[in-house]
Write a protein that holds these residues in place. Structure first.
Motif, PDB file in Angstrom:
ATOM      1  N   GLU A 387       0.836  -1.211   0.000  1.00  0.00           N
ATOM      2  CA  GLU A 387       0.000   0.000   0.000  1.00  0.00           C
ATOM      3  C   GLU A 387       0.870   1.260   0.000  1.00  0.00           C
ATOM      4  OE1 GLU A 387      -3.892  -0.342   2.502  1.00  0.00           O
ATOM      5  OE2 GLU A 387      -2.451  -1.719   3.410  1.00  0.00           O
ATOM      6  N   LEU A 388       1.929   1.249   0.818  1.00  0.00           N
ATOM      7  CA  LEU A 388       2.843   2.403   0.880  1.00  0.00           C
ATOM      8  C   LEU A 388       3.657   2.543  -0.408  1.00  0.00           C
ATOM      9  CD1 LEU A 388       4.011   1.929   4.569  1.00  0.00           C
ATOM     10  CD2 LEU A 388       2.851   3.973   3.688  1.00  0.00           C
ATOM     11  N   THR A 389       4.008   1.407  -1.004  1.00  0.00           N
ATOM     12  CA  THR A 389       4.751   1.404  -2.267  1.00  0.00           C
ATOM     13  C   THR A 389       3.926   2.080  -3.372  1.00  0.00           C
ATOM     14  OG1 THR A 389       6.022  -0.562  -1.688  1.00  0.00           O
ATOM     15  CG2 THR A 389       5.765  -0.135  -4.038  1.00  0.00           C
ATOM     16  N   ILE A 390       2.631   1.775  -3.398  1.00  0.00           N
ATOM     17  CA  ILE A 390       1.732   2.379  -4.393  1.00  0.00           C
ATOM     18  C   ILE A 390       1.607   3.885  -4.150  1.00  0.00           C
ATOM     19  CG2 ILE A 390      -0.689   2.469  -5.179  1.00  0.00           C
ATOM     20  CD1 ILE A 390      -0.709  -0.651  -4.558  1.00  0.00           C
ATOM     21  N   GLU A 391       1.420   4.251  -2.886  1.00  0.00           N
ATOM     22  CA  GLU A 391       1.314   5.679  -2.533  1.00  0.00           C
ATOM     23  C   GLU A 391       2.574   6.431  -2.983  1.00  0.00           C
ATOM     24  OE1 GLU A 391       0.860   8.094   1.557  1.00  0.00           O
ATOM     25  OE2 GLU A 391      -0.101   6.125   1.572  1.00  0.00           O
ATOM     26  N   ALA A 392       3.734   5.829  -2.701  1.00  0.00           N
ATOM     27  CA  ALA A 392       5.004   6.443  -3.089  1.00  0.00           C
ATOM     28  C   ALA A 392       5.122   6.545  -4.609  1.00  0.00           C
ATOM     29  CB  ALA A 392       6.169   5.624  -2.531  1.00  0.00           C
ATOM     30  N   GLY A 393       4.723   5.480  -5.297  1.00  0.00           N
ATOM     31  CA  GLY A 393       4.855   5.429  -6.754  1.00  0.00           C
ATOM     32  C   GLY A 393       3.943   6.400  -7.471  1.00  0.00           C
ATOM     33  N   VAL A 394       2.738   6.599  -6.925  1.00  0.00           N
ATOM     34  CA  VAL A 394       1.769   7.493  -7.565  1.00  0.00           C
ATOM     35  C   VAL A 394       2.121   8.949  -7.291  1.00  0.00           C
ATOM     36  CG1 VAL A 394      -0.667   8.222  -7.587  1.00  0.00           C
ATOM     37  CG2 VAL A 394      -0.097   5.781  -7.575  1.00  0.00           C
ATOM     38  N   ARG A 395       2.484   9.242  -6.041  1.00  0.00           N
ATOM     39  CA  ARG A 395       2.691  10.647  -5.654  1.00  0.00           C
ATOM     40  C   ARG A 395       4.159  11.081  -5.618  1.00  0.00           C
ATOM     41  NH1 ARG A 395      -2.476  11.136  -4.086  1.00  0.00           N
ATOM     42  NH2 ARG A 395      -3.374   9.508  -2.802  1.00  0.00           N
ATOM     43  N   GLY A 396       5.069  10.128  -5.741  1.00  0.00           N
ATOM     44  CA  GLY A 396       6.486  10.472  -5.587  1.00  0.00           C
ATOM     45  C   GLY A 396       6.762  10.909  -4.162  1.00  0.00           C
ATOM     46  N   ASP A 397       6.117  10.208  -3.220  1.00  0.00           N
ATOM     47  CA  ASP A 397       6.200  10.571  -1.800  1.00  0.00           C
ATOM     48  C   ASP A 397       7.391   9.854  -1.158  1.00  0.00           C
ATOM     49  OD1 ASP A 397       5.862  10.697   0.995  1.00  0.00           O
ATOM     50  OD2 ASP A 397       3.682  10.819   0.827  1.00  0.00           O
ATOM     51  N   TYR A 398       8.465  10.610  -0.908  1.00  0.00           N
ATOM     52  CA  TYR A 398       9.699  10.033  -0.361  1.00  0.00           C
ATOM     53  C   TYR A 398       9.453   9.385   0.998  1.00  0.00           C
ATOM     54  CZ  TYR A 398      14.556   9.727   1.267  1.00  0.00           C
ATOM     55  OH  TYR A 398      15.764   9.267   1.747  1.00  0.00           O
ATOM     56  N   TYR A 399       8.634  10.028   1.841  1.00  0.00           N
ATOM     57  CA  TYR A 399       8.391   9.485   3.191  1.00  0.00           C
ATOM     58  C   TYR A 399       7.599   8.174   3.150  1.00  0.00           C
ATOM     59  CZ  TYR A 399      10.165  13.957   4.890  1.00  0.00           C
ATOM     60  OH  TYR A 399      10.960  15.041   5.144  1.00  0.00           O
ATOM     61  N   ALA A 400       6.630   8.093   2.238  1.00  0.00           N
ATOM     62  CA  ALA A 400       5.888   6.829   2.077  1.00  0.00           C
ATOM     63  C   ALA A 400       6.845   5.737   1.590  1.00  0.00           C
ATOM     64  CB  ALA A 400       4.737   7.002   1.085  1.00  0.00           C
ATOM     65  N   ALA A 401       7.754   6.128   0.686  1.00  0.00           N
ATOM     66  CA  ALA A 401       8.742   5.181   0.152  1.00  0.00           C
ATOM     67  C   ALA A 401       9.661   4.665   1.261  1.00  0.00           C
ATOM     68  CB  ALA A 401       9.575   5.862  -0.935  1.00  0.00           C
ATOM     69  N   LEU A 402      10.116   5.583   2.109  1.00  0.00           N
ATOM     70  CA  LEU A 402      11.010   5.211   3.208  1.00  0.00           C
ATOM     71  C   LEU A 402      10.308   4.264   4.183  1.00  0.00           C
ATOM     72  CD1 LEU A 402      13.711   5.491   4.655  1.00  0.00           C
ATOM     73  CD2 LEU A 402      12.877   7.617   5.699  1.00  0.00           C
ATOM     74  N   GLN A 403       9.054   4.568   4.497  1.00  0.00           N
ATOM     75  CA  GLN A 403       8.289   3.698   5.395  1.00  0.00           C
ATOM     76  C   GLN A 403       8.037   2.328   4.754  1.00  0.00           C
ATOM     77  OE1 GLN A 403       7.300   3.866   8.621  1.00  0.00           O
ATOM     78  NE2 GLN A 403       8.571   5.700   8.727  1.00  0.00           N
ATOM     79  N   ALA A 404       7.741   2.325   3.443  1.00  0.00           N
ATOM     80  CA  ALA A 404       7.496   1.057   2.735  1.00  0.00           C
ATOM     81  C   ALA A 404       8.697   0.127   2.885  1.00  0.00           C
ATOM     82  CB  ALA A 404       7.212   1.317   1.258  1.00  0.00           C
ATOM     83  N   LEU A 405       9.890   0.660   2.582  1.00  0.00           N
ATOM     84  CA  LEU A 405      11.093  -0.178   2.657  1.00  0.00           C
ATOM     85  C   LEU A 405      11.441  -0.551   4.096  1.00  0.00           C
ATOM     86  CD1 LEU A 405      13.361   1.401  -0.104  1.00  0.00           C
ATOM     87  CD2 LEU A 405      12.428  -0.916  -0.078  1.00  0.00           C
ATOM     88  N   THR A 406      11.203   0.365   5.016  1.00  0.00           N
ATOM     89  CA  THR A 406      11.539   0.096   6.421  1.00  0.00           C
ATOM     90  C   THR A 406      10.724  -1.065   6.986  1.00  0.00           C
ATOM     91  OG1 THR A 406      12.168   2.399   6.775  1.00  0.00           O
ATOM     92  CG2 THR A 406      11.655   1.118   8.743  1.00  0.00           C
TER      93      THR A 406
END
Length: 436
Positions: A387-406
């Motif tokens: 879910e966070l990966t999609i949010e990051a991918g759609v919006r270019g959201d660095y913080y969502a991306a960081l949380q996804a990987l974490t």
């Protein structure tokens, strides 16, 4: 949908998997009146598109079926008026995959192209492209079905269902591979095996296995000591511990090795990278050999060497699904589809991989309810990552991306997650417009 003859658009038509698809349509020609197949690719894929397209034309001619193969670099031309659009794209090509594999290994993290950091990177490159393709489908073929085979299939299908109006179903050849694996182990025809699948794409469990309608799950678990070969071509065949399988009480998919045997898999991957190269480097060589084969003007069938590429049974999955929709078959397929309460432990709007009845209106998943705590936690955390990966991918959201990987189970800490993320963004700049 045209009764005169169907138009199929294949986006990523220059893929080495395309002969699989063509074979699938030829095999089903009597029940699926495909008239035109448009193989579409981008400029960089032009040479491969022509090689694969010419092989497809020879295959169709040999089979004596009235299907016309069109080759195009124009996405609008491919999609306009299509009944079905199949997506099998690899944004950045094999070289991007190789980078995806090398970045995690640098930090002693599992490298894999569809899960963990590698899958995350692939998703970030693919999401802007798939949403762009969907805009064209909405505009030029609003009634078309999108059959998505692009990995990570669950993540990409969920993106489409959350952010577009497209009718989409995701497919994967792992479940059918598991059916064939068990049939092989039992020495029976795969048609006699039925598996009840629960989970996510590349994280799916066979909770019950049936032979001719009889539940043989327990018997199968007893045979696991010798069941080393139940894997995929792209996953090392590390043996399962019989006690572990007994305690799990169900049939894991080959990708579970990354989660359940992480230390052994990492060791194996590091050794491979130092000797034969990462899986992406191996695939690059395989692809070159395949395309050299495909060039042979005397080749007019799908070559057996294609199975080494890891795409076995792909055409059976995609083409039989299309046939079930077109013919309103109401039979059962394993697909990636919106949860809508099927698994009570996950949100309604996420995509799961499970058994579904397929008819002219799409895929209707068979209710599962709550799942065992043995698999619930892992499934929920990987779904939250998705879910966070999609949010990051759609919006270019660095913080969502960081949380996804974490939070991904294969990433050991937030510190390492940040290093990996920064490397991914740095090395994929040209493919990540959303992060600018």
């Amino acid at each position: 949908m045209s009764k005169k003859g169907l138009k199929i658009a294949v986006i990523g038509g220059g893929s080495s998997y395309t002969p699989e698809l063509i074979e699938g349509f030829i095999k089903r020609y009597n029940e699926l009146p495909v008239k035109n197949i448009y193989l579409m690719d981008i400029e960089e894929g032009k040479e491969k598109l022509e090689i694969v397209g010419n092989l497809a034309r020879r295959m169709v001619k040999k089979a004596g079926v009235n299907i016309t193969i069109h080759l195009t670099l124009d996405r609008k031309e491919a999609i306009e008026g299509a009944d079905f659009v199949i997506t099998q794209v690899r944004v950045g090509g094999i070289d991007a995959r190789i980078r995806d594999e090398k970045i995690p290994l640098k930090y002693d993290v599992i490298r894999q192209e569809t899960t963990g950091p590698g899958g995350f990177a692939k998703a970030q490159r693919t999401i802007p492209v798939i949403l762009d393709i969907c805009k064209d489908i909405e505009k030029y073929a609003p009634d078309a079905w999108l059959i998505n085979f692009t990995n990570p299939s669950g993540v990409i299908t969920e993106t489409v269902l959350k952010y577009t109006k497209i009718k989409a179903i995701g497919v994967c050849n792992v479940p059918i591979g598991m059916v064939y694996g068990i049939a092989n182990l039992m020495g029976v025809d795969p048609k006699r095996i039925y598996i009840r699948f629960t989970g996510l794409n590349h994280l799916v469990w066979g909770t019950n296995v049936y032979l001719d309608g009889e539940d043989i799950t327990e018997k199968l678990i007893g045979m696991y000591e010798s069941a080393r070969s139940l894997s995929m071509k792209n996953i090392p065949e590390l043996p399962w511990d019989p006690e572990f399988i007994k305690s799990l009480g169900m049939y894991p998919c080959p990708y579970h090795r990354y989660y359940y045997l992480t230390d052994q898999m990492l060791k194996e991957q590091k050794e491979e990278a130092a000797t034969v190269g990462t899986r992406g480097e191996v695939v690059k060589k395989l692809e070159k050999e395949l395309f050299d084969l495909y060039k042979d003007p005397n080749l007019d069938v799908k070559p057996p060497q294609l199975e080494k590429r890891g795409g076995a049974h792909y055409s059976d999955v995609a083409c039989s699904l299309i046939s079930s929709i077109y013919n309103d078959k109401k039979d059962i397929h394993v697909v990636n589809v919106r949860n809508n309460g099927t698994i009570a432990d996950l949100p309604d709007d996420v995509v799961i991989e499970t058994n579904a009845v397929v008819d002219k209106n799409g895929a209707h998943p068979i209710t599962i309810g709550h799942v065992s705590p043995k698999i619930r936690g892992l499934m929920q955390v990987v779904k939250a990552y998705e879910e966070l990966t999609i949010e990051a991918g759609v919006r270019g959201d660095y913080y969502a991306a960081l949380q996804a990987l974490t939070i991904h189970p294969l990433v050991p800490s937030a510190t390492i997650a940040k290093k990996i993320l920064d490397d991914i963004i740095e090395q994929n700049k040209e493919y990540l417009p959303q992060y600018k």
